[in-house]
Write a protein that holds these residues in place. Structure first.
Motif, mmCIF file in Angstrom:
data_model
loop_
_atom_site.group_PDB
_atom_site.id
_atom_site.type_symbol
_atom_site.label_atom_id
_atom_site.label_comp_id
_atom_site.label_asym_id
_atom_site.label_seq_id
_atom_site.Cartn_x
_atom_site.Cartn_y
_atom_site.Cartn_z
ATOM 1 N N ASP A 123 -24.678 -37.530 -74.382
ATOM 2 C CA ASP A 123 -24.714 -38.328 -73.335
ATOM 3 C C ASP A 123 -23.603 -38.265 -72.789
ATOM 4 O O ASP A 123 -22.216 -38.257 -73.410
ATOM 5 C CB ASP A 123 -25.340 -40.246 -73.887
ATOM 6 N N PHE A 124 -24.084 -37.954 -71.307
ATOM 7 C CA PHE A 124 -22.321 -37.917 -70.803
ATOM 8 C C PHE A 124 -20.553 -38.842 -70.708
ATOM 9 O O PHE A 124 -19.932 -39.015 -70.635
ATOM 10 C CB PHE A 124 -23.257 -37.752 -69.355
ATOM 11 N N PHE A 125 -21.174 -40.342 -71.048
ATOM 12 C CA PHE A 125 -20.795 -41.376 -71.215
ATOM 13 C C PHE A 125 -20.324 -41.873 -73.239
ATOM 14 O O PHE A 125 -19.523 -42.932 -73.121
ATOM 15 C CB PHE A 125 -21.407 -43.042 -70.621
ATOM 16 N N GLY A 126 -21.276 -41.149 -73.254
ATOM 17 C CA GLY A 126 -20.371 -41.399 -75.330
ATOM 18 C C GLY A 126 -21.320 -41.883 -75.734
ATOM 19 O O GLY A 126 -20.579 -42.491 -77.248
ATOM 20 N N ARG A 127 -22.308 -42.635 -75.442
ATOM 21 C CA ARG A 127 -22.983 -43.941 -76.215
ATOM 22 C C ARG A 127 -23.946 -42.931 -76.896
ATOM 23 O O ARG A 127 -24.554 -41.490 -76.844
ATOM 24 C CB ARG A 127 -23.655 -44.169 -75.018
ATOM 25 N N ILE A 128 -24.757 -43.790 -78.177
ATOM 26 C CA ILE A 128 -24.899 -43.401 -79.123
ATOM 27 C C ILE A 128 -26.185 -44.287 -79.430
ATOM 28 O O ILE A 128 -25.693 -45.128 -79.169
ATOM 29 C CB ILE A 128 -24.074 -43.244 -80.349
ATOM 30 N N ILE A 129 -27.317 -44.246 -79.474
ATOM 31 C CA ILE A 129 -28.233 -44.709 -79.977
ATOM 32 C C ILE A 129 -28.916 -44.704 -81.395
ATOM 33 O O ILE A 129 -29.609 -43.249 -81.613
ATOM 34 C CB ILE A 129 -29.748 -44.763 -78.803
ATOM 35 N N VAL A 130 -28.565 -45.267 -81.847
ATOM 36 C CA VAL A 130 -29.272 -45.173 -83.692
ATOM 37 C C VAL A 130 -30.519 -45.635 -83.485
ATOM 38 O O VAL A 130 -30.227 -47.047 -83.686
ATOM 39 C CB VAL A 130 -28.568 -44.638 -84.622
ATOM 40 N N TYR A 131 -31.811 -44.893 -83.466
ATOM 41 C CA TYR A 131 -32.907 -46.212 -84.678
ATOM 42 C C TYR A 131 -33.241 -46.023 -86.079
ATOM 43 O O TYR A 131 -33.973 -47.761 -86.034
ATOM 44 C CB TYR A 131 -34.163 -45.026 -83.550
ATOM 45 N N THR A 132 -32.890 -45.316 -87.052
ATOM 46 C CA THR A 132 -32.895 -45.533 -88.197
ATOM 47 C C THR A 132 -31.723 -44.254 -88.238
ATOM 48 O O THR A 132 -31.390 -43.803 -88.461
ATOM 49 C CB THR A 132 -34.168 -44.423 -88.572
ATOM 50 N N LEU A 133 -30.971 -45.893 -89.982
ATOM 51 C CA LEU A 133 -30.354 -45.216 -90.649
ATOM 52 C C LEU A 133 -30.519 -45.803 -92.433
ATOM 53 O O LEU A 133 -30.311 -46.331 -92.380
ATOM 54 C CB LEU A 133 -28.539 -45.588 -90.012
ATOM 55 N N ASP A 134 -30.152 -44.469 -92.803
ATOM 56 C CA ASP A 134 -29.796 -44.457 -93.923
ATOM 57 C C ASP A 134 -29.955 -43.330 -95.291
ATOM 58 O O ASP A 134 -29.703 -42.369 -94.221
ATOM 59 C CB ASP A 134 -31.675 -44.626 -94.767
ATOM 60 N N ILE A 135 -29.138 -44.252 -95.713
ATOM 61 C CA ILE A 135 -28.238 -43.077 -97.497
ATOM 62 C C ILE A 135 -29.306 -43.623 -98.760
ATOM 63 O O ILE A 135 -29.438 -44.224 -99.193
ATOM 64 C CB ILE A 135 -27.072 -44.264 -97.322
ATOM 65 N N LEU A 136 -29.121 -42.104 -99.066
ATOM 66 C CA LEU A 136 -30.250 -42.182 -100.555
ATOM 67 C C LEU A 136 -29.401 -41.258 -101.259
ATOM 68 O O LEU A 136 -28.208 -40.843 -100.892
ATOM 69 C CB LEU A 136 -31.155 -41.261 -99.897
ATOM 70 N N GLY A 137 -29.606 -41.810 -102.458
ATOM 71 C CA GLY A 137 -28.561 -41.399 -103.370
ATOM 72 C C GLY A 137 -28.649 -42.182 -105.011
ATOM 73 O O GLY A 137 -30.320 -43.354 -105.327
ATOM 74 N N GLU A 138 -27.802 -42.324 -105.664
ATOM 75 C CA GLU A 138 -28.155 -43.554 -106.615
ATOM 76 C C GLU A 138 -27.256 -44.876 -107.111
ATOM 77 O O GLU A 138 -25.887 -44.189 -106.566
ATOM 78 C CB GLU A 138 -28.217 -42.730 -108.178
ATOM 79 N N LYS A 139 -27.369 -45.539 -107.644
ATOM 80 C CA LYS A 139 -26.500 -46.857 -108.746
ATOM 81 C C LYS A 139 -25.588 -46.400 -109.156
ATOM 82 O O LYS A 139 -26.496 -46.278 -109.885
ATOM 83 C CB LYS A 139 -27.333 -47.973 -107.899
ATOM 84 N N ASP A 140 -24.461 -46.566 -109.191
ATOM 85 C CA ASP A 140 -23.855 -46.399 -110.408
ATOM 86 C C ASP A 140 -23.791 -47.253 -110.786
ATOM 87 O O ASP A 140 -23.043 -48.526 -110.566
ATOM 88 C CB ASP A 140 -22.408 -46.005 -110.032
ATOM 89 N N LEU A 141 -24.424 -47.208 -112.673
ATOM 90 C CA LEU A 141 -24.825 -48.891 -113.071
ATOM 91 C C LEU A 141 -23.387 -48.765 -114.263
ATOM 92 O O LEU A 141 -22.685 -48.276 -114.519
ATOM 93 C CB LEU A 141 -25.904 -48.809 -113.870
#
Length: 141
Positions: A123-141
């Motif tokens: 975008d010329f003005f530097g705007r960001i539009i995010v519909y979905t964000l996800d992080i995959l991995g494993e929880k450290d127990l």
């Protein structure tokens, strides 16, 4: 097996919200699984999203869905333990389209904080539009 690491206890912060209108464009909309809602940043370079997980996690994949024309061009992922300074994990370069994009993360770092930095935008003005964000991995127990 990799699973979504974002849960109700995951804290998030963003660099800005368009016109400070969090009811319509707030950060929560990246995680609501609704394809009609989104986080919309205000204008300006170097927008970002910061995530803090309730425990250490091993991150293996980042998933983002932008609105075409408002995608990050040059992006970076940083991470750390809770009290440490952020350190570089990955540079990535999304395509400028509406599809869900996946970025594998090599060496699966163990972190409690992640920062996704959008150095610039299509975008010329530097705007960001995010519909979905996800992080995959494993929880450290």
């Amino acid at each position: 097996m990799a699973e979504s690491l974002i849960c109700n206890s995951t804290q998030s912060r963003v660099s800005s919200v368009l016109n400070r209108d969090v009811k319509q464009f707030g950060k929560k909309f990246m995680f609501d699984s609704n394809e009609e809602t989104c986080w919309n940043s205000d204008q300006g370079e170097s927008q970002w999203v910061l995530l803090e997980f309730p425990q250490h996690v091993k991150v293996s994949e980042l998933r983002l869905q932008f609105q075409g024309g408002f995608s990050g061009k040059s992006c970076k992922l940083e991470g750390s333990s809770k009290e440490e300074n952020l350190r570089h994990i990955l540079d990535f370069y999304p395509e400028d389209n509406n599809s869900l994009q996946s970025f594998p993360i090599p060496d699966t770092p163990l972190v409690q904080k992640l920062k996704i930095g959008f150095k610039n935008s299509t975008d010329f003005f530097g705007r960001i539009i995010v519909y979905t964000l996800d992080i995959l991995g494993e929880k450290d127990l």
